[in-house]
Scaffold this active site. Sequence first.
Site, PDB file in Angstrom:
ATOM      1  N   LYS A 187      19.803 -16.258 -13.974  1.00  0.00           N
ATOM      2  CA  LYS A 187      21.077 -16.959 -13.722  1.00  0.00           C
ATOM      3  C   LYS A 187      21.711 -16.300 -12.491  1.00  0.00           C
ATOM      4  CE  LYS A 187      25.204 -16.908 -14.156  1.00  0.00           C
ATOM      5  NZ  LYS A 187      26.128 -16.982 -12.977  1.00  0.00           N
ATOM      6  N   CYS A 200      27.339  -2.427  -3.847  1.00  0.00           N
ATOM      7  CA  CYS A 200      27.728  -1.520  -4.926  1.00  0.00           C
ATOM      8  C   CYS A 200      27.480  -0.080  -4.520  1.00  0.00           C
ATOM      9  CB  CYS A 200      26.976  -1.864  -6.192  1.00  0.00           C
ATOM     10  SG  CYS A 200      25.229  -1.624  -6.001  1.00  0.00           S
ATOM     11  N   GLU A 223      37.998  -0.441  -7.403  1.00  0.00           N
ATOM     12  CA  GLU A 223      36.976  -0.959  -6.490  1.00  0.00           C
ATOM     13  C   GLU A 223      37.616  -2.086  -5.670  1.00  0.00           C
ATOM     14  OE1 GLU A 223      33.725  -3.385  -8.134  1.00  0.00           O
ATOM     15  OE2 GLU A 223      32.368  -2.378  -6.756  1.00  0.00           O
ATOM     16  N   PHE A 235      27.075 -11.785  -6.766  1.00  0.00           N
ATOM     17  CA  PHE A 235      26.982 -12.542  -5.509  1.00  0.00           C
ATOM     18  C   PHE A 235      26.464 -11.704  -4.351  1.00  0.00           C
ATOM     19  CE2 PHE A 235      31.083 -10.531  -4.588  1.00  0.00           C
ATOM     20  CZ  PHE A 235      30.960 -10.290  -3.223  1.00  0.00           C
ATOM     21  N   SER A 250      30.633  -6.904 -11.829  1.00  0.00           N
ATOM     22  CA  SER A 250      31.800  -6.013 -11.880  1.00  0.00           C
ATOM     23  C   SER A 250      31.846  -5.282 -13.229  1.00  0.00           C
ATOM     24  CB  SER A 250      33.066  -6.837 -11.681  1.00  0.00           C
ATOM     25  OG  SER A 250      33.112  -7.862 -12.654  1.00  0.00           O
TER      26      SER A 250
HETATM   27  P1  NAD Z   1      31.125 -10.650 -11.372  1.00  0.00           P
HETATM   28  O1  NAD Z   1      31.232  -9.660 -12.476  1.00  0.00           O
HETATM   29  O2  NAD Z   1      32.314 -11.456 -11.035  1.00  0.00           O
HETATM   30  O3  NAD Z   1      29.957 -11.727 -11.676  1.00  0.00           O
HETATM   31  C1  NAD Z   1      28.646 -11.319 -11.975  1.00  0.00           C
HETATM   32  C2  NAD Z   1      27.964 -12.391 -12.806  1.00  0.00           C
HETATM   33  O4  NAD Z   1      28.655 -12.543 -14.044  1.00  0.00           O
HETATM   34  C3  NAD Z   1      27.949 -13.774 -12.154  1.00  0.00           C
HETATM   35  O5  NAD Z   1      26.688 -14.342 -12.388  1.00  0.00           O
HETATM   36  C4  NAD Z   1      29.040 -14.546 -12.882  1.00  0.00           C
HETATM   37  O6  NAD Z   1      28.726 -15.908 -13.021  1.00  0.00           O
HETATM   38  C5  NAD Z   1      29.094 -13.885 -14.244  1.00  0.00           C
HETATM   39  N1  NAD Z   1      30.433 -13.786 -14.807  1.00  0.00           N
HETATM   40  C6  NAD Z   1      31.592 -13.548 -14.139  1.00  0.00           C
HETATM   41  N2  NAD Z   1      32.621 -13.465 -15.000  1.00  0.00           N
HETATM   42  C7  NAD Z   1      32.105 -13.651 -16.239  1.00  0.00           C
HETATM   43  C8  NAD Z   1      32.673 -13.671 -17.552  1.00  0.00           C
HETATM   44  N3  NAD Z   1      33.962 -13.484 -17.747  1.00  0.00           N
HETATM   45  N4  NAD Z   1      31.837 -13.889 -18.593  1.00  0.00           N
HETATM   46  C9  NAD Z   1      30.525 -14.055 -18.408  1.00  0.00           C
HETATM   47  N5  NAD Z   1      29.947 -14.046 -17.182  1.00  0.00           N
HETATM   48  C10 NAD Z   1      30.709 -13.845 -16.115  1.00  0.00           C
HETATM   49  O7  NAD Z   1      30.580  -9.840 -10.095  1.00  0.00           O
HETATM   50  P2  NAD Z   1      30.426 -10.353  -8.597  1.00  0.00           P
HETATM   51  O8  NAD Z   1      31.780 -10.459  -7.993  1.00  0.00           O
HETATM   52  O9  NAD Z   1      29.521 -11.502  -8.538  1.00  0.00           O
HETATM   53  O10 NAD Z   1      29.635  -9.130  -7.942  1.00  0.00           O
HETATM   54  C11 NAD Z   1      30.272  -8.013  -7.380  1.00  0.00           C
HETATM   55  C12 NAD Z   1      30.312  -6.863  -8.346  1.00  0.00           C
HETATM   56  O11 NAD Z   1      28.994  -6.483  -8.708  1.00  0.00           O
HETATM   57  C13 NAD Z   1      30.949  -5.616  -7.758  1.00  0.00           C
HETATM   58  O12 NAD Z   1      31.774  -5.036  -8.731  1.00  0.00           O
HETATM   59  C14 NAD Z   1      29.761  -4.718  -7.453  1.00  0.00           C
HETATM   60  O13 NAD Z   1      30.045  -3.337  -7.421  1.00  0.00           O
HETATM   61  C15 NAD Z   1      28.853  -5.069  -8.575  1.00  0.00           C
HETATM   62  N6  NAD Z   1      27.464  -4.732  -8.294  1.00  0.00           N
HETATM   63  C16 NAD Z   1      26.925  -3.665  -8.930  1.00  0.00           C
HETATM   64  C17 NAD Z   1      25.628  -3.278  -8.669  1.00  0.00           C
HETATM   65  C18 NAD Z   1      25.032  -2.092  -9.355  1.00  0.00           C
HETATM   66  O14 NAD Z   1      23.848  -1.881  -9.226  1.00  0.00           O
HETATM   67  N7  NAD Z   1      25.796  -1.306 -10.097  1.00  0.00           N
HETATM   68  C19 NAD Z   1      24.860  -4.008  -7.753  1.00  0.00           C
HETATM   69  C20 NAD Z   1      25.432  -5.120  -7.131  1.00  0.00           C
HETATM   70  C21 NAD Z   1      26.751  -5.474  -7.412  1.00  0.00           C
END
Ligand code: NAD
Length: 502
Positions: free
Chosen positions: A191, A301, A402, A167, A244
């Site tokens: 997606k 991140c 985090e 997000f 995450s």
């Molecule tokens: P999230 O893991 O909750 O969701 C990410 C994506 O995965 C979304 O599209 C969601 O629909 C999907 N998703 C969520 N749970 C799932 C599951 N159980 N099974 C399959 N798909 C699932 O992450 P978020 O809250 O949207 O984003 C924030 C996180 O992203 C933070 O931890 C941040 O550090 C990380 N992030 C990392 C980077 C990087 O480059 N390392 C960059 C941006 C964000």
Amino acid sequence: MATTSAAQGGRTAEELEFGTARNYVGGEWVEPAGAPLADVLNPAMARPIARVVLSDTAEVDRAIGVAQGAYPSWRATPPVERARYLFRLKELMEASSEELARIITQDHGKTLDDARGEVSRAIENVEVACGIPTLMMGYGLEDGAARAIDEQVIRQPLGVFAAVCPFNFPAMVPFWFWPYAIACGNTYIVKPSEQVPLAMTRIFELIDQIGLPPGVINLVQGARETVEALLDDPRIQGISFVGSSPVAKYVYQRASASGKRVQAQGGAKNFLVVMPDAVPLLDAAVSNILGSAFGAAGQRCLAGSVLLGVGAAHKPALGRITDAARHIKMGYGLDPGVELGPVISGAAKERIVKATDEGQRSGAQLVLDGRGARVEGYEAGFFVGPTIFDGVNPQMQIARDEIFGPVLGVSDVSTLQDAIDRINASPYGNAASIYTQSGKAAREFRYNVVAGNIGVNVGVAAPMAYFPFAGMKGSFYGTLHGQGRDAVEFFTDKKVYIERWL
Ligand code: NAD
């Protein structure tokens, strides 16, 4: 984006000004019949501004079929012609950049300046992918295998790829991947996060205008079920995930199990180290550190979330940062002068408040408390003010987990080596920065810290599009990263060709 003209689900058109975020499959906008819809909120007001389609397995199956059908003729399109579509998109995105930034602010909550930066980084990735005729070239050697036997390596696309996005950068993250993937001759499915589908939906309206053959690039909205269908389908060659760490690890394992290429970027706990010789530079460094810790409400991140003051640097750094943080202007990102917007959701706010409670319970000193933050005119918004703890030790949960909010933990350490040891003990390895005037200290830091993105007097070491968006340890599962040359490697396979004409 279609503006809703009639009341929907009991809401007025004005309340749902962005309508329904739909899928774009095979060059057409579709709302799969009977698909459940989720509300999309403006987090500054906690008010629905749109709805998003949650696609099921059947819809994903259809999108993959369409992308696969488009692949053979797209693959045969010369790279220079594939790049020309991206040139067109670059122009359209530049012309719409302010509109896109405003959508991001409404959907995500970050300030308009942050949103503008995000859009320009997305465009930068298009620019880099436009260089695909050069980036994708192989190499060869006459008489490379033996006398009169030549050898060369060529790069080929693989088929259908997909990205699953977080997000916090609704427009930028998908661009770490898809422009390179299609420029290399693959077809693609994006997606977005179901929490922020609006920017990519608008961008796909621009993509719709560049004349790509139907099915080359597709948008599938959804959540967990949608992702799992992508992970399991054998027609998908590779998955790029950003989110995450627990989900990154799960995606990596599940998608690899069906033989896919996977690059899965995860969460972070990033360290900012202030050396004693940086104290005279604090005037300049403080705003940089504040931007790192509290910019985008800490939902980056690459956000600095632990500050390690080395020796005599601890007290002045803590004092100056805390004083400055008290004056950060919180509010709705579209309002002028606002420096700190809301966090993404009520659940995120609750999680951050709980983490702050836990930090207090564990004995850290709360020197600035953002829990009671309230913004006039936006009382329902998901606001958390800048929060600073001192005396954070490595065993505390606030030091390990985090938090992904505007919370900075501060510790004093005795030496640079202690700071490096603290960083390397973290399960994460996304980013780390040092503030110093010493080239020797900076070099030691860069050499020894196990983190993918290193900053020297730079609080957010965000790689430009022509460098890989790195990450190590629990912040990254895979081998090749997003952006630039790594992306080209990920989206192509190498074939060796040996020829003798005698
Ligand atoms: P999230 O893991 O909750 O969701 C990410 C994506 O995965 C979304 O599209 C969601 O629909 C999907 N998703 C969520 N749970 C799932 C599951 N159980 N099974 C399959 N798909 C699932 O992450 P978020 O809250 O949207 O984003 C924030 C996180 O992203 C933070 O931890 C941040 O550090 C990380 N992030 C990392 C980077 C990087 O480059 N390392 C960059 C941006 C964000």
